[in-house]
Design an enzyme around this catalytic site. Structure first.
Site, PDB file in Angstrom:
ATOM      1  N   GLU A  72       6.253   4.519   7.181  1.00 39.68           N
ATOM      2  CA  GLU A  72       5.800   5.793   6.590  1.00 39.68           C
ATOM      3  C   GLU A  72       6.467   7.004   7.222  1.00 39.68           C
ATOM      4  O   GLU A  72       6.314   7.266   8.413  1.00 39.68           O
ATOM      5  CB  GLU A  72       4.288   5.948   6.796  1.00 39.68           C
ATOM      6  CG  GLU A  72       3.457   5.101   5.879  1.00 39.68           C
ATOM      7  CD  GLU A  72       1.991   5.086   6.278  1.00 39.68           C
ATOM      8  OE1 GLU A  72       1.651   5.735   7.273  1.00 39.68           O
ATOM      9  OE2 GLU A  72       1.216   4.420   5.582  1.00 39.68           O
ATOM     10  N   THR A  97       0.867  -1.189   0.000  1.00 37.49           N
ATOM     11  CA  THR A  97       0.000   0.000   0.000  1.00 37.49           C
ATOM     12  C   THR A  97       0.903   1.238   0.000  1.00 37.49           C
ATOM     13  O   THR A  97       1.332   1.676  -1.053  1.00 37.49           O
ATOM     14  CB  THR A  97      -0.975   0.000   1.193  1.00 37.49           C
ATOM     15  OG1 THR A  97      -0.255  -0.178   2.407  1.00 37.49           O
ATOM     16  CG2 THR A  97      -2.005  -1.105   1.056  1.00 37.49           C
ATOM     17  N   THR A 101      -2.281  -1.783   7.457  1.00 39.21           N
ATOM     18  CA  THR A 101      -2.270  -3.189   7.845  1.00 39.21           C
ATOM     19  C   THR A 101      -0.885  -3.785   7.722  1.00 39.21           C
ATOM     20  O   THR A 101      -0.120  -3.411   6.852  1.00 39.21           O
ATOM     21  CB  THR A 101      -3.214  -3.956   6.909  1.00 39.21           C
ATOM     22  OG1 THR A 101      -4.523  -3.450   7.104  1.00 39.21           O
ATOM     23  CG2 THR A 101      -3.179  -5.435   7.195  1.00 39.21           C
TER      24      THR A 101
END
Lengths: 385, 385
Positions: free
Chosen positions: A261, A148, A181
């Site tokens: 991130e 993602t 996730t």
């Protein structure tokens, strides 16, 4: 270096059209046996996504023929219809492979609260089945299709004596981190009894995936699956299996930490001298999740006072007059007093090691974490994820 | 509008030279009686600053003549010498006022781990004593002298029937927030028995200061003190006192929320329909402290999926199929399903109201919080605090 490295496995990762970007978004891993032993560890979040509920159910048989994974949608908070979508996905995979739906686990990742585009998922399963291969490239395609906000695929491989464990992971953590996730699929060609496989997976995740903590919490979809084909014909001891599984998991967790991130620092927080391992883990997490500690680390500031303040919040025994705080090998606080000028600790590099010695016992644990940066705020505020 | 509004109190705030900036950094509040009843609530952090240890000790007598506060240094993690500094500060105040050191509470705020410049503190006490006055300006000087990263002084006043409660606060929160220290001094001219004063302060802080949660945690120095002079001659009931104290505390807490470091949103998180009030508080805190929720709010994104994920981590009973999530009066999730398009909730303003209805009982609690912004990261990484 992938789930296809151990004998008995094929994989594929295809663009199914779930993601608007047209990137790969559906992965299929097939265990061709001769055995189909499986184990899983799932999120402890009380709000569980449909694929988690499904996969927990089918894993009661401790056997899996295949795992299908999608990015582009978490299928969480989608009610009975969302569960139906997961069921239909497993049915489709079962039909294509000529097995039962109960042999198929499902994992999803992406935005919470939206239904999956099922026509895309169903046609994607057909494409993936057609692309199945036991090559490293096929394994990498699968590892890529689950990404993602990750910047790259994360894969690992470790070998035992005549058998191996391969795997991939995405996201940033199990049980603790909630940066989207965390999904991981591990494969092995070892011959393993179901109970042994389950115990080894739990032992390995407890000291690896469970000790990555980027920002606290756990997602609705976190899942680690382990499939054993027995294709090597070799049956390792439980300890051997746990050791190799732990090596692969450690490798994957380090990659997750490195790709979290917006992180500019990889921060290892070791709590030692604790009365119990649980205390050490708990205190490590408190420090790892403290935003004042995390922002100080982003600023390369050895602000041990914030670490002291954070550990004082722990629900564990602490004697502040015995505590020692060490950053990048420089002891800054000991015996209840500042030890050295904080400027002596250089935290300007990417890797930061924090050691907190409680001097109360002999138990230890290390939590892997990150800093809290402008990019973290940017990535998590600029768009829905 | 200040600690000097109730009869029987004088205050001062002076630049003592503790802060390099030359700003006011030492405050003195004196209770001229006729009564000197006092109560205090302190940080639950296991690592307690010297002034907290001192003030807890002197408050065992439930009587105080004065409070001395400094910014520019927390005097935490400074060992026996740091405690000696606090003791010496109280002795100096006692000498100047002609009372005993046991009648003097001490509060400090600033960087952890550094000794206070005692010559500056001692001469500052002389200056403050000379400046003591019962004017509103003197109260404001005291409220100003305790500020650290606050942008302005925070004061409040509420009246009973012939008596009043005044107060100031700095920082961002008690028990929960750890954005620097939260200090507050409250004064009243009511006639109150020591046990009643203590109970009323605990009741008021439990639903006000204790429910401000900017980024989790609690500092080494958090303190709320309440001094009662009895100068009004009026003895309110315990309920009346609690009500007025709660009004003043609520006002101060709203100001702290509004001035939290780097915050661009004031976020009220109400959890209702809980089985117990503790459950409601716990779940509210979990949501308030979740960085993914906080960054979404910074982006004005009604990302209820992150709220659902956060509450699923709570150690409280939850039935996700009964949960309803409402942001700014728009119900986005109910009955286990998305309820309306998230775009219908407009979170672009400064004030955001999140309501989570568990539909399990009749207990409720509201946690006051903020978003997680670039400015938060900047203010907390760019310099040591």
């Amino acid at each position: 270096m992938s789930v296809t490295a151990p004998a008995g496995f094929r994989a594929a990762g295809v663009p199914a059209g779930i993601k608007a970007s047209g990137a790969r978004d559906l992965a299929l891993i097939v265990n061709d046996g001769p055995r189909h032993t499986a184990a899983g560890v799932f999120t402890t979040n009380k709000v569980k996504a449909a694929p988690v509920l499904w996969s927990q159910q089918v894993l009661q048989e401790r056997s899996l023929r295949a795992v299908v994974l999608n990015s582009g949608g978490a299928n969480a908070c989608t009610g009975p219809e969302g569960f139906q979508d997961t069921h239909a996905t497993a049915e489709k995979v079962a039909e294509v492979l000529g097995v039962g739906a109960i042999d198929v686990a499902v994992c999803s990742t992406g935005l919470i609260g939206e239904r999956l585009p099922m026509p895309a998922v169903v046609s994607g399963v057909d494409s993936a089945a057609a692309a199945l291969a036991d090559t490293e490239a096929a394994g990498t395609d699968a590892a890529t299709a689950v990404l993602t906000t990750d910047s790259k695929a994360k894969q690992a491989l470790a070998t035992g004596n005549g058998w191996s464990v391969g795997g991939f992971a995405k996201g940033a953590g199990m049980l603790a981190p909630n940066m989207a996730t965390m999904l991981s699929v591990l494969t092995t060609d070892a011959v393993v009894a179901p109970e042994t496989l389950d115990a080894a997976l739990r032992a390995a995740t407890r000291t690896t995936f469970d000790r990555l903590d980027v920002d606290g919490g756990t997602s609705t979809n976190d899942t680690v699956l382990l499939l054993a084909s027995g294709a090597s014909g070799v049956e390792p001891t439980a300890d051997e299996l746990t050791e190799v599984l732990t090596a692969v998991s450690t490798d994957l967790v380090r990659q997750l930490q490195g790709d979290a991130e917006g992180a500019t620092k990889a921060v290892d927080i070791t709590v030692r001298g604790a009365r119990t391992e649980d205390d050490a883990v708990h205190i490590g997490r408190i420090i790892a999740e403290d935003n004042l500690v995390k922002t100080a680390l982003f600023g390369s500031d050895p602000n041990w006072g914030r670490i002291a303040m954070a550990l004082g919040r722990a629900k564990a025994e602490i004697d502040v007059d015995r505590v020692e705080i060490i950053t990048n090998d420089v002891s800054l606080f000991a015996g209840g007093l500042p030890n050295r000028d904080r400027g002596e600790a250089d935290l300007t590099g990417r890797d930061i090691r924090i050691v907190v010695d409680l001097h109360l016992g002999d138990q230890t644990a290390t939590i892997l974490s990150t800093d809290l940066s402008h990019d973290y705020v940017e990535e998590n505020s600029a768009y829905s994820s």
